[in-house]
Write a protein that holds these residues in place. Structure first.
Motif, PDB file in Angstrom:
ATOM      1  N   LEU A  32       0.810  -1.219   0.000  1.00  0.00           N
ATOM      2  CA  LEU A  32       0.000   0.000   0.000  1.00  0.00           C
ATOM      3  C   LEU A  32       0.848   1.277   0.000  1.00  0.00           C
ATOM      4  O   LEU A  32       0.641   2.158  -0.839  1.00  0.00           O
ATOM      5  N   PRO A  33       1.835   1.380   0.922  1.00  0.00           N
ATOM      6  CA  PRO A  33       2.626   2.615   0.914  1.00  0.00           C
ATOM      7  C   PRO A  33       3.659   2.651  -0.220  1.00  0.00           C
ATOM      8  O   PRO A  33       4.273   3.691  -0.449  1.00  0.00           O
ATOM      9  N   VAL A  34       3.865   1.523  -0.903  1.00  0.00           N
ATOM     10  CA  VAL A  34       4.843   1.510  -2.000  1.00  0.00           C
ATOM     11  C   VAL A  34       4.154   1.947  -3.289  1.00  0.00           C
ATOM     12  O   VAL A  34       4.432   3.018  -3.831  1.00  0.00           O
ATOM     13  N   LEU A  35       3.198   1.107  -3.752  1.00  0.00           N
ATOM     14  CA  LEU A  35       2.510   1.441  -5.009  1.00  0.00           C
ATOM     15  C   LEU A  35       1.604   2.656  -4.863  1.00  0.00           C
ATOM     16  O   LEU A  35       1.276   3.317  -5.844  1.00  0.00           O
ATOM     17  N   TYR A  40       5.658   6.229  -6.748  1.00  0.00           N
ATOM     18  CA  TYR A  40       4.927   5.895  -7.974  1.00  0.00           C
ATOM     19  C   TYR A  40       3.796   6.874  -8.289  1.00  0.00           C
ATOM     20  O   TYR A  40       3.452   7.067  -9.442  1.00  0.00           O
ATOM     21  N   ALA A  41       3.193   7.456  -7.240  1.00  0.00           N
ATOM     22  CA  ALA A  41       2.034   8.307  -7.477  1.00  0.00           C
ATOM     23  C   ALA A  41       2.453   9.657  -8.033  1.00  0.00           C
ATOM     24  O   ALA A  41       3.499  10.202  -7.668  1.00  0.00           O
ATOM     25  N   LYS A  49      -6.010   7.831  -4.764  1.00  0.00           N
ATOM     26  CA  LYS A  49      -6.793   6.959  -5.659  1.00  0.00           C
ATOM     27  C   LYS A  49      -6.125   5.605  -5.819  1.00  0.00           C
ATOM     28  O   LYS A  49      -6.795   4.562  -5.892  1.00  0.00           O
ATOM     29  N   ARG A  50      -4.801   5.628  -5.907  1.00  0.00           N
ATOM     30  CA  ARG A  50      -4.080   4.355  -6.026  1.00  0.00           C
ATOM     31  C   ARG A  50      -4.271   3.491  -4.795  1.00  0.00           C
ATOM     32  O   ARG A  50      -4.481   2.281  -4.897  1.00  0.00           O
ATOM     33  N   ARG A  51      -4.189   4.115  -3.622  1.00  0.00           N
ATOM     34  CA  ARG A  51      -4.349   3.318  -2.397  1.00  0.00           C
ATOM     35  C   ARG A  51      -5.762   2.738  -2.325  1.00  0.00           C
ATOM     36  O   ARG A  51      -5.954   1.580  -1.962  1.00  0.00           O
ATOM     37  N   ARG A  52      -6.741   3.556  -2.714  1.00  0.00           N
ATOM     38  CA  ARG A  52      -8.110   3.014  -2.702  1.00  0.00           C
ATOM     39  C   ARG A  52      -8.251   1.891  -3.732  1.00  0.00           C
ATOM     40  O   ARG A  52      -8.924   0.886  -3.482  1.00  0.00           O
ATOM     41  N   LYS A 196      -1.127   1.917 -15.308  1.00  0.00           N
ATOM     42  CA  LYS A 196       0.220   2.024 -14.751  1.00  0.00           C
ATOM     43  C   LYS A 196       0.451   1.092 -13.577  1.00  0.00           C
ATOM     44  O   LYS A 196       1.500   0.442 -13.482  1.00  0.00           O
ATOM     45  N   VAL A 197      -0.538   1.058 -12.681  1.00  0.00           N
ATOM     46  CA  VAL A 197      -0.366   0.255 -11.463  1.00  0.00           C
ATOM     47  C   VAL A 197      -0.035  -1.192 -11.819  1.00  0.00           C
ATOM     48  O   VAL A 197       0.816  -1.828 -11.201  1.00  0.00           O
ATOM     49  N   ARG A 198      -0.693  -1.694 -12.860  1.00  0.00           N
ATOM     50  CA  ARG A 198      -0.481  -3.074 -13.270  1.00  0.00           C
ATOM     51  C   ARG A 198       0.987  -3.332 -13.622  1.00  0.00           C
ATOM     52  O   ARG A 198       1.584  -4.319 -13.167  1.00  0.00           O
ATOM     53  N   TYR A 199       1.568  -2.421 -14.373  1.00  0.00           N
ATOM     54  CA  TYR A 199       2.946  -2.647 -14.827  1.00  0.00           C
ATOM     55  C   TYR A 199       3.942  -2.429 -13.707  1.00  0.00           C
ATOM     56  O   TYR A 199       4.930  -3.146 -13.588  1.00  0.00           O
ATOM     57  N   GLU A 200       3.631  -1.457 -12.857  1.00  0.00           N
ATOM     58  CA  GLU A 200       4.529  -1.226 -11.718  1.00  0.00           C
ATOM     59  C   GLU A 200       4.509  -2.412 -10.755  1.00  0.00           C
ATOM     60  O   GLU A 200       5.541  -2.802 -10.204  1.00  0.00           O
ATOM     61  N   ALA A 201       3.323  -2.984 -10.571  1.00  0.00           N
ATOM     62  CA  ALA A 201       3.214  -4.152  -9.685  1.00  0.00           C
ATOM     63  C   ALA A 201       4.038  -5.316 -10.240  1.00  0.00           C
ATOM     64  O   ALA A 201       4.707  -6.036  -9.493  1.00  0.00           O
ATOM     65  N   ARG A 202       3.986  -5.472 -11.559  1.00  0.00           N
ATOM     66  CA  ARG A 202       4.778  -6.553 -12.176  1.00  0.00           C
ATOM     67  C   ARG A 202       6.261  -6.352 -11.949  1.00  0.00           C
ATOM     68  O   ARG A 202       7.008  -7.294 -11.699  1.00  0.00           O
TER      69      ARG A 202
END
Lengths: 349, 491
Positions: A32-35, A40-41, A49-52, A196-202
């Motif tokens: 949560l605090p990373v992505l 990244y934000a 919004k990303r955390r939610r 974006k979140v998808r690729y960063e998570a990968r």
């Protein structure tokens, strides 16, 4: 196979269900605090919004996932009362920490969006992060210590203390759980989101996955060299191969396969633990004669029979409707579906 | 204070706290399900608004009930390991079955309800809250079966070699006569409580909206009629449930007198037996020490204790002194090592049982009077705005919640010194390997954490009460939902 052995396997299955399912919840919480953080934000609004978004990937399912550990706890009580009694009275303080962590984490999910204040949300974000990290670490420490053995006297009582559990292998077990769940959670996020979140998570899964693989191989190797059996070496190898496969699939953008890979890794790690443990449930380092075994810790055949009938009828039903929930909420999420109705306020009342 | 006392205090704190939220969850899930179904059936906007509004309050309450429930699953092993070893063969099964049958249902279908708006077909979506409700009731059934075994052990045999009680008839455990009457008593009490929460909140908002309306036309157009409807529904459910509580409580008293006569004597602080024909009185208020020497009842209702215990106003009721001698004969010489510490103490803490019994009944009656007052003042389309509604709105939910607490305090303290009646004393059940320091640590942590969470929960609850129901919005049809549309009820 007698019923007590059957219930030993059932407990292995329950722990597998719990760690595979809540494993990715824990991973999402730890990320949560990373992505959702500064790195990244784009800005504060995007971060929120990303955390939610991250929380909503597990929103409909985390609670059901957690019930697996309650069922494991209840099933241990019913099928192996002595195991339940020795374990939870012995591992008192770590269990206390786990309970506190789960309490604040769950409330974080339920309460953080109910108020717009920045501080309010930030505090619950902390609760979710620590509430995910601490149980991941401590379940790892606890389960590893069970497999390795702890001091137990002739009355089936644990005679160590908190620091008995914080030995190097136990701590390594905790780290492996954390690293595995981070990988598992990152791949889950990649599977459940888009953009974006998808690729960063990968990307995160890629990096953490390799660390997890190295640590897990060391851990399972140490455990295997001490008490390994041919079958546990097989599961160890399968776990390692599945994790490498997951990393490769993740790199290739095949998130579904990658997720299956980390799920198999966790399942095989649990299998390794239970195979090494067999036929004990809690070996004693004080004297092997004091080991808690499947035989001397279990309930009567009648109780096990009742439990078996209930489990055979209702477990498939649970699996069907829990599976159906995942199907209902199968769509990928993006920050677009997070409503704007909660504008950021500088301070909560 | 020794390790047993500490462990008891911890169990009391965590369990009474947990049970503040449980009856509200059971009762509110039913009424939210009713609201939701009423919307699907009638398409009248106020039902949807009420379902969502009270659904949100329900979730705030549910969250704390859930997290404090996690502790319950593990604390038998943590603080009561010898108890767990002794009864695990019997007690563990209902707990495991509760998790498998009830917890999975509740948690999974609540997730579906929260996130199902505009995604699940409407009828199916409304049914998820019904399933949540069924889950809460099933959960109550199994945990009460476990508790009833502690009050009145059945379906077991004592295995001396293994040193434990062993299950011989699971069906007998599930149909324990104590269980069969405790379950409806608890469920009715929960309906009474959940309905009172709805009624209290709705009364407060009805008054607020009605006061804000300048002319009668405004009143009819505004939200006051909607809240009035909810308040009346809450009052009706509350009163019907109260009748159920009284009827089941009456039967329960007689079964209790039969299986745990000491508890009934302790409820009254009755030391000397009252023989057939005289009729034991029930004292409403007493001053003095309650130790059998200097108690002075201020208000007494003749024959009522006899009626509660036997169903006849002049039935014989055994007193504490006679029962003490009987218990000593039955259990003192049983040779069971788990009761050896009993010596002379077969008597629970009398002031606690005496007052908790009265508070349970008194608070329940007070709650019913408020519900009656609400029904009366809202009759024939009336919308009252008196200031009393404010106080009553606050009292309405609290009275039955605490009546529940005192009911449990009575039934658990009244069982003492037994942990499992006739089989094991409480002092024999604690964990030998857990130190005083550990118990003090965990008790402090839980007390501080629970205290802080209570503040957070109540503030949040009141915040959402003050906000009132959101304006009506026509829900989307799941069939033509835009996948990029914002989520409803998203976290």
């Amino acid at each position: 196979m007698d019923l007590a052995t059957f219930w030993f396997i059932v407990l292995g299955v329950l722990w597998t269900g719990y760690l595979v399912l809540e494993g990715f919840d824990f991973g999402v919480g730890m990320l949560l605090p990373v992505l959702g953080g500064k790195r990244y934000a784009a800005d504060a609004v995007d971060g929120e919004k990303r955390r939610r978004l991250l929380i909503n990937t597990i929103g409909p399912v985390w609670d059901g996932n957690e019930v697996w550990v309650l069922t494991a706890g209840g099933a241990t009580f019913a099928a192996f009362p002595h195991w339940y009694a020795t374990l939870f009275s012995g591992f008192y303080l770590p269990l206390l920490l786990i309970l506190v962590a789960l309490i604040v984490r769950n409330l974080g999910f339920e309460y953080r969006h109910k108020r717009p204040g920045v501080r309010w949300k930030a505090q619950w974000d902390q609760a979710i992060f620590w509430g995910s990290l601490v149980p991941a670490l401590l379940w790892g420490v606890a389960l590893t210590n069970i497999v390795r053995g702890v001091p137990i006297d002739e009355n089936k009582e644990f005679t160590g203390n908190l620091f008995t559990l914080l030995n190097p292998v136990g701590l390594l077990g905790g780290l492996v759980f954390v690293a595995l769940f981070l990988t598992h959670g990152a791949i889950f996020i990649a599977l459940k989101t888009d953009g974006k979140v998808r690729y960063e998570a990968r990307l995160i899964a890629q990096r953490v996955g390799i660390v997890a693989a190295v640590l897990a191989v060391v851990l399972l190797g140490v455990i295997g060299l001490a008490d390994g059996k041919p079958a546990s070496w097989v599961t160890t190898v399968v776990a390692a191969v599945a994790l490498l496969g997951a990393i490769a699939a993740n790199r290739a953008g095949r998130e579904g396969w990658a997720f299956i890979g980390t799920a198999v890794t966790i399942a095989m790690a649990v299998a390794t633990y239970f195979i090494v443990l067999f036929p004990n449930v809690m070996p004693s380092t004080t004297n092997p004669a004091y080991n808690l075994t499947i035989e001397n810790a279990s309930s009567t055949d009648y109780t096990l029979k009742v439990m078996t009938i209930v489990a055979l009828i209702f477990t498939p039903i649970v699996l069907i409707y829990q599976g159906w929930t995942y199907w209902v909420f199968r769509k990928r999420l993006t920050t677009n579906v997070i409503p704007d109705d909660a504008p950021l306020e500088p301070a909560s009342r | 204070m020794d390790a047993t006392d500490l462990a008891r205090w911890q169990f009391a704190i965590t369990t009474v706290y947990h049970y503040l939220f449980v009856p509200i969850t059971i009762g509110m899930s039913l009424i939210v399900a009713v609201f939701h179904t009423a919307w699907v059936r009638t398409r009248r906007p106020e039902w949807l608004r009420l379902a969502k509004f009270f659904g949100r309050l329900f979730l705030i309450n549910f969250a704390l009930g859930l997290v404090t429930g996690i502790v319950q699953e593990f604390q038998f092993g943590m603080n009561w390991s010898d108890y767990s070893r002794f009864v695990g063969d019997i007690f563990g099964a209902p707990l495991a079955i509760e998790a498998l049958l009830a917890f999975f249902l509740e948690s999974t279908f609540l997730g579906l309800w929260i996130f199902g708006w505009g995604r699940l077909p409407e009828k199916l979506h409304a049914s998820t809250m019904w399933i949540v409700h069924i889950g809460t009731v099933l959960s109550a059934y199994f945990i009460l079966a476990a508790n009833s075994f502690m009050q009145h052990p059945v379906g077991y045999t004592y295995n001396e070699a293994a040193g434990r009680a062993e299950l011989t008839d699971f069906f007998a455990v599930l149909t324990n006569k104590v269980q069969l009457i405790t379950f409806p008593h608890v469920i009715f009490a929960a309906y009474m409580t959940g309905a009172a929460v709805i009624m209290g909140v709705a009364m407060y908002l009805m008054r607020r909206e009605a006061k804000a309306a300048a002319i009668p036309d405004d009143l009819a157009r505004g939200d006051a009629p909607m809240y009035r409807k909810a308040a009346r529904l809450g009052a009706v459910v509350s009163l019907v449930a109260a009748v159920g509580v009284i009827a089941t409580g009456d039967v329960q008293g007689k079964i209790m007198t039969e299986v745990q006569p000491m508890k009934m004597a302790a409820a009254e602080g009755l030391y000397e037996s009252v023989p057939q024909g005289l009729g034991a009185p029930f004292s409403v208020l007493t001053i003095g020490s309650l130790d059998g020497s200097a108690a002075t009842p201020l208000i007494e209702i003749p024959g009522l204790l006899s009626f509660l215990a036997t169903g006849s106003f002049d039935g014989a009721v055994k007193g504490i002194n006679e029962l003490k001698a009987e218990y000593a004969q039955t259990y003192g010489a049983s040779g069971n090592p788990r009761v050896a510490d009993l010596a002379s103490a077969f008597v629970p803490n009398i002031p606690t049982t005496y007052w908790s019994f009265r508070l349970m009944i008194g608070l329940g009656i007070a709650a019913s009077i408020i519900a009656l007052a609400v029904l009366w003042t809202t009759r024939n389309g009336r919308t009252p705005t008196g200031k009393w509604l404010l106080y009553a709105g606050v009292a309405a939910p609290l009275l039955p919640v605490f009546a529940n607490s005192f009911g449990w305090i009575f039934t658990e303290v009244g069982r003492q010194p037994w942990l499992v009646f006739g089989l094991m004393t409480t002092a024999n059940g604690v964990s030998p390997s857990v130190s005083m320091g550990e118990v003090i640590t965990s008790m402090s942590v839980f007390t501080l954490l629970y205290g802080a969470l209570a503040v957070v929960e109540i503030k949040l609850f009141l915040h959402y009460v003050r906000k009132g129901a959101e304006p009506f919005e026509e829900p989307q049809d799941p069939a033509d939902r835009d996948e990029d549309a914002p989520l409803v009820f998203a976290y």
